[in-house]
Motif scaffolding. Structure first.
Motif, PDB file in Angstrom:
ATOM      1  N   SER A 170     -42.961  24.602  -7.241  1.00 17.14           N
ATOM      2  CA  SER A 170     -42.375  23.330  -7.650  1.00 17.14           C
ATOM      3  C   SER A 170     -40.764  23.160  -7.160  1.00 17.14           C
ATOM      4  O   SER A 170     -40.401  22.388  -6.461  1.00 17.14           O
ATOM      5  CB  SER A 170     -42.534  22.903  -8.779  1.00 17.14           C
ATOM      6  OG  SER A 170     -41.662  21.774  -9.249  1.00 17.14           O
ATOM      7  N   GLY A 230     -47.080  27.761 -10.542  1.00 12.43           N
ATOM      8  CA  GLY A 230     -46.703  26.527 -10.170  1.00 12.43           C
ATOM      9  C   GLY A 230     -45.001  26.219 -10.272  1.00 12.43           C
ATOM     10  O   GLY A 230     -44.879  25.251  -9.410  1.00 12.43           O
ATOM     11  N   GLY A 231     -44.599  26.810 -11.229  1.00 10.03           N
ATOM     12  CA  GLY A 231     -42.948  26.122 -11.293  1.00 10.03           C
ATOM     13  C   GLY A 231     -42.240  26.836 -10.155  1.00 10.03           C
ATOM     14  O   GLY A 231     -41.522  26.203  -9.875  1.00 10.03           O
ATOM     15  N   LEU A 234     -52.052  18.344  -2.926  1.00  9.32           N
ATOM     16  CA  LEU A 234     -50.859  19.182  -2.305  1.00  9.32           C
ATOM     17  C   LEU A 234     -51.188  19.807  -1.030  1.00  9.32           C
ATOM     18  O   LEU A 234     -50.144  19.969  -0.285  1.00  9.32           O
ATOM     19  CB  LEU A 234     -50.674  20.315  -3.281  1.00  9.32           C
ATOM     20  CG  LEU A 234     -49.916  19.847  -4.510  1.00  9.32           C
ATOM     21  CD1 LEU A 234     -50.225  21.065  -5.727  1.00  9.32           C
ATOM     22  CD2 LEU A 234     -48.563  19.745  -4.418  1.00  9.32           C
ATOM     23  N   SER A 256     -38.968  20.979  -4.192  1.00 12.66           N
ATOM     24  CA  SER A 256     -37.925  20.228  -4.623  1.00 12.66           C
ATOM     25  C   SER A 256     -36.363  20.280  -3.891  1.00 12.66           C
ATOM     26  O   SER A 256     -35.819  19.405  -3.424  1.00 12.66           O
ATOM     27  CB  SER A 256     -37.900  19.972  -6.130  1.00 12.66           C
ATOM     28  OG  SER A 256     -37.295  21.128  -6.690  1.00 12.66           O
ATOM     29  N   ARG A 285     -39.106  27.124 -12.886  1.00 10.97           N
ATOM     30  CA  ARG A 285     -38.263  26.534 -11.897  1.00 10.97           C
ATOM     31  C   ARG A 285     -36.593  26.772 -12.174  1.00 10.97           C
ATOM     32  O   ARG A 285     -36.227  27.151 -10.765  1.00 10.97           O
ATOM     33  CB  ARG A 285     -38.360  24.924 -12.074  1.00 10.97           C
ATOM     34  CG  ARG A 285     -39.452  24.286 -11.677  1.00 10.97           C
ATOM     35  CD  ARG A 285     -39.443  22.915 -11.834  1.00 10.97           C
ATOM     36  NE  ARG A 285     -38.243  21.928 -11.464  1.00 10.97           N
ATOM     37  CZ  ARG A 285     -37.895  21.678 -10.279  1.00 10.97           C
ATOM     38  NH1 ARG A 285     -38.941  21.639  -9.383  1.00 10.97           N
ATOM     39  NH2 ARG A 285     -36.778  21.221  -9.747  1.00 10.97           N
ATOM     40  N   LEU A 326     -49.028  15.539 -10.145  1.00  6.12           N
ATOM     41  CA  LEU A 326     -48.405  16.028 -11.555  1.00  6.12           C
ATOM     42  C   LEU A 326     -48.866  15.042 -12.641  1.00  6.12           C
ATOM     43  O   LEU A 326     -49.050  15.354 -13.975  1.00  6.12           O
ATOM     44  CB  LEU A 326     -46.995  16.135 -11.548  1.00  6.12           C
ATOM     45  CG  LEU A 326     -46.187  17.424 -11.102  1.00  6.12           C
ATOM     46  CD1 LEU A 326     -44.775  17.086 -10.820  1.00  6.12           C
ATOM     47  CD2 LEU A 326     -46.602  18.327 -12.041  1.00  6.12           C
ATOM     48  N   VAL A 359     -46.716  14.529  -4.455  1.00  4.50           N
ATOM     49  CA  VAL A 359     -46.771  15.699  -5.521  1.00  4.50           C
ATOM     50  C   VAL A 359     -46.608  15.188  -6.933  1.00  4.50           C
ATOM     51  O   VAL A 359     -47.226  15.540  -7.952  1.00  4.50           O
ATOM     52  CB  VAL A 359     -45.112  16.203  -5.181  1.00  4.50           C
ATOM     53  CG1 VAL A 359     -44.843  17.435  -6.514  1.00  4.50           C
ATOM     54  CG2 VAL A 359     -45.344  17.154  -4.111  1.00  4.50           C
ATOM     55  N   CYS A 386     -47.819  25.552  -5.163  1.00  2.00           N
ATOM     56  CA  CYS A 386     -48.428  24.505  -6.214  1.00  2.00           C
ATOM     57  C   CYS A 386     -49.796  24.439  -5.959  1.00  2.00           C
ATOM     58  O   CYS A 386     -50.481  24.402  -7.063  1.00  2.00           O
ATOM     59  CB  CYS A 386     -47.745  23.433  -6.048  1.00  2.00           C
ATOM     60  SG  CYS A 386     -45.855  23.468  -6.746  1.00  2.00           S
TER      61      CYS A 386
END
Length: 408
Positions: free
Chosen positions: A123, A119-120, A184, A127, A69, A37, A33, A96
């Protein structure tokens, strides 16, 4: 919780078993990941400019990722509890991947915004679920080392990514985004194939998920969240937003920025695993005190620095403190939530995101309207508060075969 008496004998290091396989899988996935990034972040502003985006629009594009996020974080705990952490983790990786693939073929700035926001969301699903899984599978006496190995994957990916991204950008500005999507998808496949486990070595027997109101009354949880907030503020507000402008103001080009960041990242990567051993062996409290203390001293000293060489030295000193803060707060969090997922892990993650969103804005305003030293001082002040708060903790030194040992 048991209290270690005068006759308690710490287990020898050789008797300690290794970490569960799942910890290494999560580290590799995290490395994929962060590698991805690193591929796209240096290219994103240039790519956005091809759609006519100016500095403000580029800033919005970058900030949107963190904002999404933050907005999606409150739902992660409930999704994990309902569908399982592994499924949510894979879903986050796939979101993502979809975001990056769509970005590679975007036709307008508006599409870039939509795809970046997607994508946020992906993510934060990844996480939070990855951290919750880590805390569940890592035994209590090895949570510091597990957190360190997990963080090491991110660090190594982050170090290698920017250089590879620059190379791919020579082929095409969209190439790094395609490569990120492939990484990914590979990470999602690895997670689905290998991370097939219901083991909960770190989850204490007989303990239910700890509710957020209970966590907010626990000093350990508050200190861990405070450290996460300070780290988000310093990493994204000071190091990410302010340090590059300072270096450029000293009439160095952006290559010097890259060298400063890479050098400090290498220092942190070299120290992160030993830092995990310190968090497990010496205890969470000493690790938190030393980590916040070293970080506070380094950022405070930046207030008085006016040369590039000293700035790099202090960034490396900060990286040493940050290595401890990459292991100890997560281990402390795992102790508090008893290795079980829930909203507590999501809120901990949100604290870093709040620092990442608010920090750059406040730091920029302070630097512009007051001074650059005052902007550095804002980060030093937050770390100092975390340093003082760390002294209020009880020394926790988990023992093999016990959930926790406490030395008062």
């Amino acid at each position: 919780m048991t209290t270690a008496g005068p006759g308690s004998v710490p287990p020898v290091a050789a008797a300690q078993p290794g970490l569960p396989r799942e910890v290494y899988v999560l580290s590799v996935v995290g490395g994929c990941v962060m590698l991805g990034l690193g591929l796209v972040l240096p290219v994103l502003p240039v790519y956005a400019a091809t759609f006519g985006a100016g500095p403000t629009q580029i800033g919005v594009l970058v900030a949107l990722f963190a904002l999404m996020r933050l907005a999606a974080s409150p739902f992660c705990g409930r999704l994990g509890a309902r569908f399982g952490e592994r499924r949510v983790l894979v879903a986050g990786l796939l979101l993502c991947a979809l975001s990056s693939a769509l970005t590679a073929f975007a036709g307008s700035y508006g599409q870039l915004l939509a795809f970046r926001g997607l994508g946020g969301v992906g993510s934060v699903l990844f996480s939070v679920s990855a951290l919750a899984t880590l805390l569940a599978v890592a035994p209590t006496d090895r949570r510091g080392r597990a957190s360190a190995v997990f963080e090491a994957g991110f660090l190594l990916g982050g170090i290698c990514g920017p250089a590879l991204g620059g190379f791919l950008a020579l082929i095409s500005l969209s190439a790094p985004f395609v490569a990120y999507a492939v990484l990914l998808l590979t990470a999602a496949a690895l997670t689905s194939a290998v991370l097939r486990t219901h083991r909960t070595a770190g989850a204490e027997t007989g303990r239910d998920v700890v509710r957020l109101p209970v966590l907010l009354r626990d000093r350990r949880y508050l200190v861990a969240c405070l450290a996460a907030l300070a780290q988000g503020w310093v990493l994204f507000g000071l190091r990410g937003a302010l340090v590059p402008t300072v270096i450029v103001a000293w009439r160095h080009d952006v290559t010097w920025v890259g060298w400063a960041f890479t050098t400090s990242a290498v220092v942190q990567a070299l120290l992160i695993v030993p830092a995990g051993r310190v968090a497990d062996g010496a205890g969470r409290r000493p690790a938190m005190i030393v980590g916040t203390g070293v970080a506070t001293a380094a950022i405070t000293a930046l207030v008085f620095v006016d040369t590039y060489a000293w700035l790099v030295v202090l960034l490396c000193v900060y990286a040493a403190g940050s290595a401890l803060l990459g292991a100890a707060p997560a281990a402390l969090l795992g102790d508090v939530v008893a290795g079980r997922s829930g909203s507590g892990v999501a809120v901990f993650s949100m604290c870093t995101d709040v620092g990442a969103v608010v920090g750059p804005v406040v730091v920029g305003i302070v630097a512009e309207r007051v001074s650059v030293p005052a902007a550095f001082g804002s980060g030093a002040a937050l770390l100092a508060v975390a340093f003082v708060a760390s002294w209020t903790l009880t020394t926790v030194r988990p023992r093999v075969g016990q959930h926790e040992g406490v030395d008062r």
